[in-house]
Design an enzyme around this catalytic site. Structure first.
Site, short mmCIF file in Angstrom:
data_model
loop_
_atom_site.label_atom_id
_atom_site.label_comp_id
_atom_site.label_asym_id
_atom_site.label_seq_id
_atom_site.Cartn_x
_atom_site.Cartn_y
_atom_site.Cartn_z
N ASP A 52 0.82 -1.22 0.00
CA ASP A 52 0.00 0.00 0.00
C ASP A 52 0.85 1.27 0.00
OD1 ASP A 52 -2.10 -1.70 -0.02
OD2 ASP A 52 -3.13 -0.84 1.71
N ASN A 94 -5.16 -2.03 -4.12
CA ASN A 94 -6.31 -2.14 -3.22
C ASN A 94 -6.07 -1.27 -1.99
OD1 ASN A 94 -8.77 -2.97 -2.29
ND2 ASN A 94 -8.13 -5.04 -1.73
N ASP A 323 -10.05 -2.32 12.56
CA ASP A 323 -9.11 -3.28 11.97
C ASP A 323 -8.63 -4.31 13.00
OD1 ASP A 323 -9.34 -2.17 9.52
OD2 ASP A 323 -7.55 -0.91 9.69
N GLU A 351 -11.09 -4.79 2.50
CA GLU A 351 -10.41 -5.56 1.46
C GLU A 351 -11.31 -6.69 0.93
OE1 GLU A 351 -9.04 -4.06 3.85
OE2 GLU A 351 -6.95 -3.53 3.43
N HIS A 397 -4.89 -9.20 4.01
CA HIS A 397 -3.78 -9.41 4.95
C HIS A 397 -4.25 -9.72 6.36
CE1 HIS A 397 -3.93 -4.86 6.01
NE2 HIS A 397 -5.00 -5.18 5.31
N ARG A 398 -5.30 -9.05 6.79
CA ARG A 398 -5.71 -9.23 8.19
C ARG A 398 -6.34 -10.61 8.42
NH1 ARG A 398 -3.91 -5.06 10.26
NH2 ARG A 398 -4.09 -3.03 9.26
N LYS A 425 0.54 -6.46 2.11
CA LYS A 425 -0.16 -5.17 2.13
C LYS A 425 0.33 -4.28 3.26
CE LYS A 425 -4.81 -3.71 1.04
NZ LYS A 425 -4.95 -2.39 1.57
#
Ligand SMILES: Nc1ncnc2c1ncn2[C@@H]1O[C@H](COP(=O)(O)OP(=O)(O)OP(=O)(O)O)[C@@H](O)[C@H]1O
Ligand SMILES: Nc1ccn([C@H]2C[C@H](O)[C@@H](COP(=O)(O)O)O2)c(=O)n1
Length: 670
Positions: A52, A94, A323, A351, A397-398, A425
């Site tokens: 990112d 993204n 998040d 995402e 990613h999370r 990311k």
């Protein structure tokens, strides 16, 4: 970073040690844009290097910004509010933290710009921001679906005399984008009015804090009205430090809460972000404490240990930690009752649809999960109910990072993380960092043993299997080859009378395997140990029992997370007798002699095929007949004669055998 198709996490048990986390994505991308819009150069310390931030940097370069690396510092030469180009096409991947603020800044400055991204970016709403910018007099058109990127930006005719309304209840990034763009046009006071209840307020705090650092003092009335004062101008602060990412910290806070200490009193220590962080997700600390974690901290650090166990169930409004709250959903699997996470509607437009993703993936592990439009309830998974699962990660990613914590399950089932590189990311080395802190359940780091005679292809196949699985690779033959070379260089004859001296040498062998090279002390011996003579000497030295004993610890040291592929003669029989998968790889002597012949010829070494065959048969005979650890298939080894197989077919067979044993979910493997 793991570039594999998937990464299997064996059952994990304990954790301890210190970790320095990469920079915050939210701060990094804000600082990059503010530095670019400012007058003067900004030296950015500890910037996050991830997908990112690379997207944002590329856009800034396209706009004519100077970007220079000075050691670990990134220097941005600001544009002083004046673009050097007014025509460009930007690809935003993204990266929401790049797409939204850049759209606003470019729209306010005006030009001929288009912004697009990956398909998921084109499903992430931006209509509320576009509406606000149009209200202001910006020219923006949708190039695809109404309300979503891609966008075209034209010249603006700004109208600043009326308050600009922006919705705050879908994404706080829209307000952030306006707050960062409007100082570029502040010939008079500019007022922004938030429509609806503003979500994720801590992210607005980050924006206001950073604007202040770049010379913009926004006046705030509650969370509904913000005024950019007339005459505001961006000015570089000179040096600026990026805090470590508080959202990334959530995985390690959870780790400390879940894992038993690696040794009595051991804790998980996080460096780079602390209790005074400006990031909203630092309040994950409170949520983890509510679940029972023991957490202490200072200005730049946190220390976490397991407290209440099982974790305590919570019912929490997570609007302030959107998040990091995903991590709570996986912690909930270890709680003493159902956990409810509320006010998380924004998860649906991240995402991926993160509520749907958490429901689907927790269910694969065996959990009962309920969902609503803006809430999620996860029921705990008792011992005996966990299922080994292949976690789909949705290019998010999370999802990948938080499900790694499922590997602490009491049933010791393996957790497969699909597409592990999606962590790029925000945290490219996430799994390496995790493996640096955790220990597997005893005996649970998997070892795949491939033993067999000379030139059967076991080294080639083992290295490729290791690469596909992201595992470490042990070429045990190289250790005997290096020992023989070291003995010869020390003037020792390779014979039983010198056994004690050679074993002493082997015990302190300064051998290292680095980037495909074999180093003996400072000497690169990669090629020197590959001759036929070196192979024969290795065979002789390997027949000496004390030498074999001297090399055992060195070989065991390769068994590390996430797993190991080891090739040799006694991997499955002596060194790793409990390995879960053993292959005895062989091929006819004629076939092996031909392979060795081609191998030597391709390196420009002349060879005679019948001599090679006689040599390799002599070496096999010695290796098979020695008193200690002779070459033979382990009782539980799978026999693989690859005389008629290509290298790739051999690799496929080994992988297929291993994946069949792993028996994880329904994932297709190779
Ligand atoms: N299935 C195969 N088909 C054809 N060639 C192969 C095959 N497997 C390996 N080879 C080739 O054979 C040669 C010997 O392979 P490799 O060095 O992997 O064997 P090895 O069993 O590890 O030998 P050593 O025990 O002597 O180290 C290499 O050039 C390799 O590319
Ligand atoms: N586990 C092992 C590995 C190797 N050796 C000995 C016997 C081999 O002839 C020699 C060289 O091995 P290579 O590099 O050809 O695989 O080392 C052993 O005894 N045990």
């Amino acid at each position: 970073m793991f570039q594999t198709e998937f990464l299997d996490l064996p059952a994990l048990a304990s954790a301890g040690g210190s970790v320095t986390l990469p920079g915050s994505k939210s701060i990094s991308n804000r600082v990059l844009l503010l530095a670019a819009l400012s007058a003067g150069s900004t030296r950015i310390h500890d910037l996050l290097d991830s997908d990112d931030t690379r997207v944002m940097l590329q856009a800034l370069r396209q706009l004519g910004c100077g970007v220079h690396e000075q050691g670990s510092v990134l220097v941005i030469d600001g544009l002083g509010g004046q673009l050097k180009t007014d025509t460009a096409q930007f690809f935003m991947g993204n990266a929401g933290t790049a797409m939204r603020p850049l759209t606003a800044a470019l729209a306010v400055l005006g030009g001929d710009f288009s912004l697009s991204g990956v398909p998921r970016m084109h499903e992430r709403p931006i209509g509320d921001l576009v509406d606000a910018l149009r209200e202001l007099g910006c020219s923006i058109d949708y190039l695809g679906n109404e309300g979503y990127p891609p966008l075209h930006i034209g010249r603006a005719q700004l109208r600043l005399d009326q308050a600009i309304p922006v919705r705050g209840d879908v994404s706080s990034q829209f307000l952030t984008a306006l707050l960062m763009a409007l100082p570029l046009a502040a010939t008079q006071d500019i007022v922004i009015e938030v429509v609806g209840e503003l979500i994720s307020k801590p992210y607005i705090d980050i924006t206001l804090n950073l604007l202040q650092r770049f010379g913009i003092a926004v006046r705030r009335e509650g969370w509904a009205r913000f005024t950019i004062p007339a005459g505001s101008r961006y000015q570089s602060p000179g040096d600026i430090h990026v805090e470590a990412d508080a959202s990334s910290a959530s995985y390690f806070i959870a780790l400390g809460a879940l894992a038993t200490p690696s040794e009595p009193g051991a804790k998980v220590r996080i460096q780079g972000v602390g209790l005074d962080s400006i990031q909203g997700d630092i309040r994950f600390v409170e949520a983890a404490q509510a679940m029972g974690a023991q957490i202490t901290g200072g200005p730049n650090w946190l220390e976490i240990a397991r407290g209440h166990w099982p974790l305590k169930a919570i019912d929490l409004d997570c609007n302030h930690i959107p998040d990091a709250a995903m991590t709570l959903a996986v912690m909930a699997l270890y709680a003493d009752g159902p956990c409810t996470l509320r006010n998380i509607a924004s998860w649906r437009v991240k995402e991926t649809d993160r509520i749907a993703a958490m429901v689907a993936e927790c269910a694969k592990l065996g959990a009962q999960v309920e969902e609503g439009p803006d809430w999620l309830r996860v029921h705990p998974l008792p011992a005996g109910a966990w299922r080994s699962a292949s976690i789909h990660t949705y290019d998010d990613h999370r999802v990948a990072m938080c499900f790694s914590l499922a590997a602490f399950n009491p049933d010791q089932v393996t957790v497969r993380i699909e597409d592990p590189k999606c962590v790029a990311k925000t945290f490219p080395d996430y799994f390496e960092t995790l493996f640096g802190l955790v220990q597997a359940q005893p005996g649970r780091v998997p070892v795949i043993c491939i033993d067999g005679p000379t030139a059967s292809g076991k080294g080639t196949v083992a290295a490729e299997v290791a690469k596909r699985l992201g595992y470490h690779f042990l070429d045990s033959g190289a250790m005997y080859r290096v020992t023989a070379l070291a003995a010869t260089r020390a003037g020792l004859a390779i014979e039983p009378s010198q056994e004690a001296a050679i074993a002493a040498l082997a015990r302190a062998l300064p051998v290292r395997f680095e980037d495909g090279k074999v180093l003996l002390g400072a000497d690169d011996v990669t090629e020197a140990i590959r001759t036929e003579e070196a192979g024969m000497n290795a065979s002789r030295v390997s027949a000496l029992p004390s030498v074999r004993l001297a090399l055992v610890d060195l070989q065991h040291g390769f068994q590390a997370l996430p797993g190991l592929v080891a090739d040799g003669r006694d991997m499955g029989t002596v060194i790793f007798p409990n390995a879960p998968y053993k292959v005895y790889m062989t091929a006819s002597a004629a076939c092996r002699a031909e392979r060795r012949y081609k191998q030597l010829i391709s390196k420009g070494i002349s060879a005679n095929i019948s001599e090679l065959r006689a040599d390799l048969e002599a070496r096999d005979a010695r290796d098979q007949s020695r008193a200690v650890a002779p070459l033979k298939p382990a009782a539980d080894a799978q026999w693989l004669d690859n005389s008629e197989l290509s290298i790739d077919q051999s690799v496929q067979q080994v992988l297929a055998g291993w994946l069949q044993r792993q028996a994880i979910g329904s994932h297709s493997a190779t």
